[in-house]
Structure formats: structure tokens, C-alpha cells
Design an enzyme around this catalytic site. Structure first.
Site, PDB file in Angstrom:
ATOM      1  N   THR A 102      -4.153   4.718  -1.339  1.00 22.50           N
ATOM      2  CA  THR A 102      -5.209   5.172  -0.416  1.00 22.50           C
ATOM      3  C   THR A 102      -5.942   6.404  -0.971  1.00 22.50           C
ATOM      4  O   THR A 102      -5.509   7.035  -1.945  1.00 22.50           O
ATOM      5  CB  THR A 102      -4.646   5.493   0.983  1.00 22.50           C
ATOM      6  OG1 THR A 102      -3.711   6.555   0.848  1.00 22.50           O
ATOM      7  CG2 THR A 102      -3.982   4.287   1.604  1.00 22.50           C
ATOM      8  N   TYR A 103      -7.028   6.749  -0.284  1.00 21.12           N
ATOM      9  CA  TYR A 103      -7.923   7.816  -0.749  1.00 21.12           C
ATOM     10  C   TYR A 103      -8.332   8.643   0.468  1.00 21.12           C
ATOM     11  O   TYR A 103      -8.790   8.074   1.473  1.00 21.12           O
ATOM     12  CB  TYR A 103      -9.158   7.154  -1.365  1.00 21.12           C
ATOM     13  CG  TYR A 103     -10.177   8.076  -1.970  1.00 21.12           C
ATOM     14  CD1 TYR A 103     -10.079   8.470  -3.306  1.00 21.12           C
ATOM     15  CD2 TYR A 103     -11.262   8.531  -1.228  1.00 21.12           C
ATOM     16  CE1 TYR A 103     -11.034   9.292  -3.872  1.00 21.12           C
ATOM     17  CE2 TYR A 103     -12.218   9.356  -1.791  1.00 21.12           C
ATOM     18  CZ  TYR A 103     -12.097   9.728  -3.114  1.00 21.12           C
ATOM     19  OH  TYR A 103     -13.043  10.533  -3.679  1.00 21.12           O
ATOM     20  N   ALA A 119     -20.047   1.116   3.944  1.00 23.31           N
ATOM     21  CA  ALA A 119     -19.301   0.668   2.757  1.00 23.31           C
ATOM     22  C   ALA A 119     -20.153  -0.246   1.868  1.00 23.31           C
ATOM     23  O   ALA A 119     -19.991  -0.243   0.643  1.00 23.31           O
ATOM     24  CB  ALA A 119     -18.027  -0.053   3.201  1.00 23.31           C
ATOM     25  N   HIS A 133      -8.241   2.841  -3.698  1.00 25.03           N
ATOM     26  CA  HIS A 133      -9.167   2.969  -2.566  1.00 25.03           C
ATOM     27  C   HIS A 133     -10.200   4.046  -2.924  1.00 25.03           C
ATOM     28  O   HIS A 133      -9.885   5.022  -3.613  1.00 25.03           O
ATOM     29  CB  HIS A 133      -8.438   3.409  -1.300  1.00 25.03           C
ATOM     30  CG  HIS A 133      -7.484   2.378  -0.761  1.00 25.03           C
ATOM     31  ND1 HIS A 133      -7.117   2.325   0.570  1.00 25.03           N
ATOM     32  CD2 HIS A 133      -6.817   1.352  -1.370  1.00 25.03           C
ATOM     33  CE1 HIS A 133      -6.266   1.336   0.761  1.00 25.03           C
ATOM     34  NE2 HIS A 133      -6.061   0.734  -0.400  1.00 25.03           N
ATOM     35  N   HIS A 143     -14.066  -2.881  14.693  1.00 20.24           N
ATOM     36  CA  HIS A 143     -14.132  -1.469  14.308  1.00 20.24           C
ATOM     37  C   HIS A 143     -14.551  -0.665  15.539  1.00 20.24           C
ATOM     38  O   HIS A 143     -15.455  -1.076  16.271  1.00 20.24           O
ATOM     39  CB  HIS A 143     -15.127  -1.274  13.154  1.00 20.24           C
ATOM     40  CG  HIS A 143     -15.126   0.124  12.626  1.00 20.24           C
ATOM     41  ND1 HIS A 143     -15.965   1.093  13.127  1.00 20.24           N
ATOM     42  CD2 HIS A 143     -14.354   0.731  11.683  1.00 20.24           C
ATOM     43  CE1 HIS A 143     -15.710   2.242  12.486  1.00 20.24           C
ATOM     44  NE2 HIS A 143     -14.748   2.044  11.610  1.00 20.24           N
ATOM     45  N   GLU A 161       0.857  -1.206   0.000  1.00 19.18           N
ATOM     46  CA  GLU A 161       0.000   0.000   0.000  1.00 19.18           C
ATOM     47  C   GLU A 161       0.882   1.241   0.000  1.00 19.18           C
ATOM     48  O   GLU A 161       1.891   1.299   0.709  1.00 19.18           O
ATOM     49  CB  GLU A 161      -0.884   0.021   1.264  1.00 19.18           C
ATOM     50  CG  GLU A 161      -1.759   1.274   1.319  1.00 19.18           C
ATOM     51  CD  GLU A 161      -2.510   1.426   2.634  1.00 19.18           C
ATOM     52  OE1 GLU A 161      -3.540   0.766   2.795  1.00 19.18           O
ATOM     53  OE2 GLU A 161      -2.047   2.219   3.483  1.00 19.18           O
ATOM     54  N   ARG A 178     -16.075   3.014   3.648  1.00 23.05           N
ATOM     55  CA  ARG A 178     -16.972   4.081   4.086  1.00 23.05           C
ATOM     56  C   ARG A 178     -16.183   5.344   4.346  1.00 23.05           C
ATOM     57  O   ARG A 178     -16.590   6.437   3.994  1.00 23.05           O
ATOM     58  CB  ARG A 178     -17.713   3.655   5.360  1.00 23.05           C
ATOM     59  CG  ARG A 178     -18.777   4.652   5.751  1.00 23.05           C
ATOM     60  CD  ARG A 178     -19.182   4.506   7.191  1.00 23.05           C
ATOM     61  NE  ARG A 178     -18.083   4.847   8.097  1.00 23.05           N
ATOM     62  CZ  ARG A 178     -18.167   4.793   9.408  1.00 23.05           C
ATOM     63  NH1 ARG A 178     -19.286   4.384   9.978  1.00 23.05           N
ATOM     64  NH2 ARG A 178     -17.151   5.123  10.170  1.00 23.05           N
ATOM     65  N   GLY A 179     -15.006   5.205   4.979  1.00 23.88           N
ATOM     66  CA  GLY A 179     -14.237   6.372   5.426  1.00 23.88           C
ATOM     67  C   GLY A 179     -14.658   6.738   6.843  1.00 23.88           C
ATOM     68  O   GLY A 179     -15.706   6.293   7.332  1.00 23.88           O
TER      69      GLY A 179
END
Ligand code: FAD
Length: 290
Positions: free
Chosen positions: A48-49, A125, A77, A150, A17, A107-108
């Protein structure tokens, strides 16, 4: 090039990544760093985003440049919590135009002070996974999973059942949040399979190579650390070179144990550090060939 074919292949999949720049002025330096990582020939690379705008506009650019230049499958992502349907469609168009065939659907994080509200276009998500499937059923979709639960979930059972919704919606694989104790991964895998989730669970490994990284990574991930890890930081944390070496060895040992016990897909959070990624890959040279 679908990453699921790499993950499911007989050969061990070892992927990396990287993250894109936050601002235009950092673009060149970050591009050089990500290309140094790509030059190590991982089985695939993920980019990544940034959830709230931030780094989002460079994700596709960095990913497609890597794919073109190194002929490596890339996984872009994409997060949805702060986006409109239109914004997500726009990103998906850009992904398709760039020839990218793999998306990690996220989802973020919920922006600070906000509530996951009914007014938003996306809440979880799994909704993004459905949106991507509708956009192009041929895209290979992955998702995130959390061996230590989570932080928003009341229980691990609830989190795993929620995760199943992503898989039922079309996630073909899941990549774990970082963990530093492999027992956490084994226990999780047992529960995930027990819940009827049968997609590959790619082990996400974060090499911790500086004392600065320790607090940030643990806070971000919520991961617990074993005594062995604490003692490593206590003993070597004050010396940059010793800590870097110890962190590389710690991550290597984690990966060796995972592979020895049947894991066949490992994703390394490189933090754009080609030296660390290369050292770990060299340590695993013979092992990755079996
Ligand atoms: P979800 O799967 O939607 O889960 C979020 C929470 O909602 C969980 O507690 C879950 O149990 C619960 N939930 C899910 N569905 C339901 C439902 N139907 N009803 C009720 N509750 C539900 N963030 C970024 O911004 N950019 C990145 O590039 C990025 N990459 C990541 C890569 C990996 C491998 C991982 C593990 C995380 C990454 N993240 C990234 C962080 C991620 O966005 C956050 O952890 C975020 O808080 C949750 O995202 P998710 O996709 O797992 O959400």
C-alpha cells in the site's frame, strides 16, 4: 513479471496485501513482517501507499525487496490526490528503477476539510491511469472498485460508470474493497458486466481476527456485515484466541464459496500478519491447487 498474467492464468490466483512502515524507526520490524508474509509464496504481493505522504516513501523499497528476495511479482500502490505531476513522475521513475512492473492506480482519500478542487493536478484515479500509460505503456495497471459503492458516489450506477473510465483509460484489472457477504460481490459483478466492464474483478478479503479490527475496518470500508458475522463477534469477541480462530474460519469460508462459484483471483488483506495468512492458505491447500 506482470500480475495480470497470474490473475488471468488457469490456476487460482491467491495474493497478499501488506503495508509499509509509517516511520523510519519501524522499518526493520515491518520489513521482517512483510517478508514473513512473502515467504508463504503468494501468486503476487501488493504494497500500500500512504495518500498524504506518510508511508509513501517506503512502498517501493518494501515492494522491490520482496520481488528481489522471493522472486514474487509485486504490485506497488500509488495514489495521486495529494500529489503534483512532478511527484507522480518521481514515484514512477523510482518504480521503474526498482524493476517493478505493476501499479495499483488510486486516487487516494481527499484530505479532511479539503475539496476536490480544480487547482489540483489530479482529481480521479483515471487521470493517474492515463499518466502511467503515458509514462510507460508496458506497466500493468490495476484499480480499486467498491461492491458496496464508493462513499462519495450518489448511486452505485454512477460509481460503476465512473469506474469504467479507469478501465477505458487502461486498468487491466480491479480489486474490490473488502466485503463480508459474498452476495454483495455476486450482485456487483452482475452490474459491472452489464455496464460493459470485462476486466477481472479480484475479490479482496479482509480476515477480521480481533474485536479491535471490527470497528476500524467497517468504518474505513463502509462494508455491511451479515448477521452471521455479528453473531461471531458477539460470541467470540471477548476472547482473543477464539476470535482469531473464528475470523480465520470466516474468511476461509468466504473464499471457498467464492472459488466454488467461479472466482479465480482472491487478494487477502493480511495486515502484515503472517500467522493469519498462513492459516488461511493452509485451510485452502487442496482448493488452491485445482
Ligand atoms: P476513483 O476511482 O477516482 O473514484 C473516487 C470517487 O470519484 C468515486 O466516488 C468515483 O465514482 C468518483 N469518480 C471517479 N471518476 C470520476 C469522474 N471522472 N467524474 C466524477 N466522479 C468520478 N488508499 C491509499 O491511500 N493507499 C492505498 O494503498 C490504497 N489502496 C487501496 C486498495 C484497494 C483495493 C481499495 C479498494 C482502496 C484502496 N485505497 C488506498 C483507498 C482509495 O484510495 C480510496 O477509496 C479513495 O477514496 C478512492 O480511490 P479510487 O482510486 O477508487 O478513486
Amino acid at each position: 513479471m506482470k500480475v495480470i498474467d497470474k490473475i488471468r492464468s488457469e490456476k487460482i490466483s491467491f495474493s497478499f496485501e501488506v503495508f509499509p512502515p509509517k516511520t523510519e524507526d519501524k522499518f526493520e520490524a515491518i520489513q521482517v513482517a512483510t517478508e514473513q508474509v512473502a515467504a508463504l509464496s503468494p501468486d503476487f504481493m501488493s504494497v500500500t501507499y500512504g495518500a498524504g505522504g506518510g508511508t509513501s516513501k517506503f512502498t517501493v523499497k518494501i515492494a522491490s525487496d520482496i520481488q528481489k528476495k522471493f522472486n514474487i511479482p509485486v504490485l506497488a500502490h500509488l495514489s495521486c490526490i495529494s500529489s503534483t505531476k512532478e511527484g507522480v513522475r518521481h514515484q514512477l521513475e523510482a518504480i521503474r528503477e526498482a524493476g517493478i512492473e505493476n501499479v495499483l492506480a488510486l486516487r487516494g482519500d481527499i484530505p479532511q476539510g479539503a475539496v476536490n478542487s480544480g487547482d489540483w493536478d489530479y482529481h480521479y484515479a483515471s487521470e493517474l491511469v492515463r499518466e502511467i500509460k503515458e509514462f510507460d505503456p508496458g506497466i500493468c495497471i490495476g484499480g480499486a472498485c467498491y461492491p458496496e459503492c464508493h462513499p462519495e458516489s450518489k448511486s452505485q450506477r454512477e460509481d460503476i460508470l465512473n469506474m469504467k473510465k479507469k478501465v477505458d483509460a487502461g486498468c487491466e484489472f480491479l480489486t474490490t474493497q473488502m466485503f463480508f457477504d459474498n452476495n454483495v460481490y455476486w450482485n456487483y459483478l452482475y452490474k459491472v458486466r452489464d455496464a460493459g466492464i470485462n476486466v477481472p474483478i479480484v475479490a479482496g478479503i479482509m480476515p477480521i481476527t480481533s474485536v479491535k479490527q471490527v470497528e476500524r475496518s467497517l468504518k474505513l470500508s463502509g462494508a455491511q456485515v451479515p448477521l452471521k458475522f455479528k453473531y461471531m463477534v458477539d460470541r467470540f469477541g471477548h476472547d482473543a484466541e477464539a476470535m482469531r480462530q473464528a475470523g480465520i474460519i470466516y474468511a476461509t469460508e468466504q473464499i471457498v464459496d467464492l472459488i466454488a462459484n467461479g472466482v479465480s483471483a482472491v487478494h487477502l488483506y493480511t495486515m502484515n500478519n503472517a500467522y493469519v495468512a498462513e492459516s488461511i492458505k493452509n485451510n485452502l491447500k487442496g482448493i488452491l491447487e485445482i
